[in-house]
Write an enzyme that holds these catalytic residues in place. Structure first.
Site, mmCIF file in Angstrom:
data_model
loop_
_atom_site.group_PDB
_atom_site.id
_atom_site.type_symbol
_atom_site.label_atom_id
_atom_site.label_comp_id
_atom_site.label_asym_id
_atom_site.label_seq_id
_atom_site.Cartn_x
_atom_site.Cartn_y
_atom_site.Cartn_z
ATOM 1 N N LYS A 147 40.814 32.728 46.640
ATOM 2 C CA LYS A 147 40.398 33.973 46.010
ATOM 3 C C LYS A 147 39.514 34.788 46.938
ATOM 4 C CE LYS A 147 40.085 31.415 41.682
ATOM 5 N NZ LYS A 147 39.111 30.719 40.825
ATOM 6 N N GLY A 148 38.935 34.104 47.908
ATOM 7 C CA GLY A 148 37.847 34.695 48.704
ATOM 8 C C GLY A 148 38.182 35.988 49.402
ATOM 9 N N GLU A 192 41.773 36.427 55.715
ATOM 10 C CA GLU A 192 40.856 35.406 55.193
ATOM 11 C C GLU A 192 39.468 35.998 55.007
ATOM 12 O OE1 GLU A 192 40.151 32.928 53.707
ATOM 13 O OE2 GLU A 192 40.719 31.034 54.565
ATOM 14 N N ASP A 233 35.843 28.812 59.220
ATOM 15 C CA ASP A 233 34.778 27.839 59.432
ATOM 16 C C ASP A 233 35.322 26.812 60.439
ATOM 17 O OD1 ASP A 233 32.211 26.720 58.568
ATOM 18 O OD2 ASP A 233 33.347 25.256 57.432
ATOM 19 N N LYS A 245 32.531 31.758 61.774
ATOM 20 C CA LYS A 245 31.406 30.914 62.232
ATOM 21 C C LYS A 245 31.917 30.128 63.440
ATOM 22 C CE LYS A 245 29.861 29.692 57.537
ATOM 23 N NZ LYS A 245 29.696 28.545 56.634
ATOM 24 N N ASP A 260 32.226 32.484 47.437
ATOM 25 C CA ASP A 260 31.525 31.872 46.310
ATOM 26 C C ASP A 260 30.723 30.651 46.727
ATOM 27 O OD1 ASP A 260 33.932 30.258 46.835
ATOM 28 O OD2 ASP A 260 33.307 29.149 45.049
HETATM 29 P P1 IMP Z 1 37.957 26.144 57.118
HETATM 30 O O1 IMP Z 1 39.305 25.632 56.759
HETATM 31 O O2 IMP Z 1 36.994 25.043 57.447
HETATM 32 O O3 IMP Z 1 38.002 27.196 58.230
HETATM 33 O O4 IMP Z 1 37.331 26.781 55.826
HETATM 34 C C1 IMP Z 1 37.617 28.036 55.426
HETATM 35 C C2 IMP Z 1 37.374 28.176 53.945
HETATM 36 O O5 IMP Z 1 36.166 27.507 53.543
HETATM 37 C C3 IMP Z 1 37.167 29.633 53.611
HETATM 38 O O6 IMP Z 1 38.381 30.227 53.196
HETATM 39 C C4 IMP Z 1 36.176 29.586 52.479
HETATM 40 O O7 IMP Z 1 36.860 29.455 51.259
HETATM 41 C C5 IMP Z 1 35.393 28.329 52.704
HETATM 42 N N1 IMP Z 1 34.097 28.598 53.361
HETATM 43 C C6 IMP Z 1 33.719 28.258 54.607
HETATM 44 N N2 IMP Z 1 32.474 28.652 54.869
HETATM 45 C C7 IMP Z 1 32.051 29.295 53.748
HETATM 46 C C8 IMP Z 1 30.812 29.944 53.397
HETATM 47 O O8 IMP Z 1 29.847 30.052 54.169
HETATM 48 N N3 IMP Z 1 30.766 30.487 52.156
HETATM 49 C C9 IMP Z 1 31.805 30.420 51.273
HETATM 50 N N4 IMP Z 1 32.962 29.829 51.551
HETATM 51 C C10 IMP Z 1 33.081 29.267 52.790
HETATM 52 MG MG MG Z 2 38.826 30.655 51.211
#
Ligand code: IMP
Ligand code: MG
Length: 175
Positions: free
Chosen positions: A41-42, A97, A101, A129, A157
């Protein structure tokens, strides 16, 4: 446990940066049609603000991915909760997106969409990040690079809360 939120990026700064990203995308895809795939949803607030500023014809679609983990940390496993509605065969796709992260979610979705025969795939994220990256992933359009802090607002969220904040804030847990 109480939570407080401090502003990291204001609504005005976000608006300005989204306009710049949209201008760049409009230039890069001039004369082409574009399919923008938002990750629910983000990414929904960011995606709406982005597509309305893009000047080439835009199709929109959504996917939802679930990456199981704790409230503030994703695990390595990504599952598809909602697939695309329409075929992306031979389409120019930008995956949108909220935040990258570890990079696992986008990397997984990029591979998945590539297997569906897209003509091209690029990545666009409001936030990144870079310190947290564990997979090799090159993002084509990035709004802001931020430090390793958990952020909320503008679609993002904590336990499904704060998505409607019009700015991006850092969440602090006080006991
Ligand atoms: P990744 O797969 O580790 O890159 O994570 C990405 C997903 O984690 C994003 O689509 C967000 O839903 C969630 N996420 C990562 N960091 C944050 C944050 O600081 N706040 C909120 N959601 C986050
Ligand atoms: Mg997300």
């Amino acid at each position: 446990m109480a939570e407080t939120i401090t502003t990291l990026i204001s609504e005005e700064e976000i608006d300005r940066r989204i306009q710049e990203l949209a201008d760049q995308i409009s230039k890069d895809y001039e004369g082409k049609e574009l399919t923008v795939v938002g990750i629910l949803k983000g990414a929904c607030l960011f995606m709406c603000e982005l597509v309305k500023r893009i000047s080439c014809p835009v199709y929109i679609d959504f996917m939802q991915a679930a990456s199981y983990g704790s409230a503030t940390e994703s695990s390595g496993t990504v599952n598809i909760k909602k697939d695309l509605d329409d075929s992306i065969e031979d389409k120019h796709v930008i995956i949108v997106e909220d935040i990258v992260d570890s990079g696992r979610t986008l990397e997984f979705l990029g591979r998945f969409l590539r297997s569906k025969g897209a003509a091209s795939i690029r990545y666009c994220t409001l936030l990144d990040k870079p310190e947290r990256r564990v997979v090799d992933l090159e993002v084509d359009y990035t709004g802001f690079e931020i430090p390793d802090k958990f952020v909320v607002g503008y679609g993002m969220d904590y336990a499904q809360k704060y998505r409607n904040l019009p700015y991006i804030g850092v969440i602090h847990f006080d006991d």
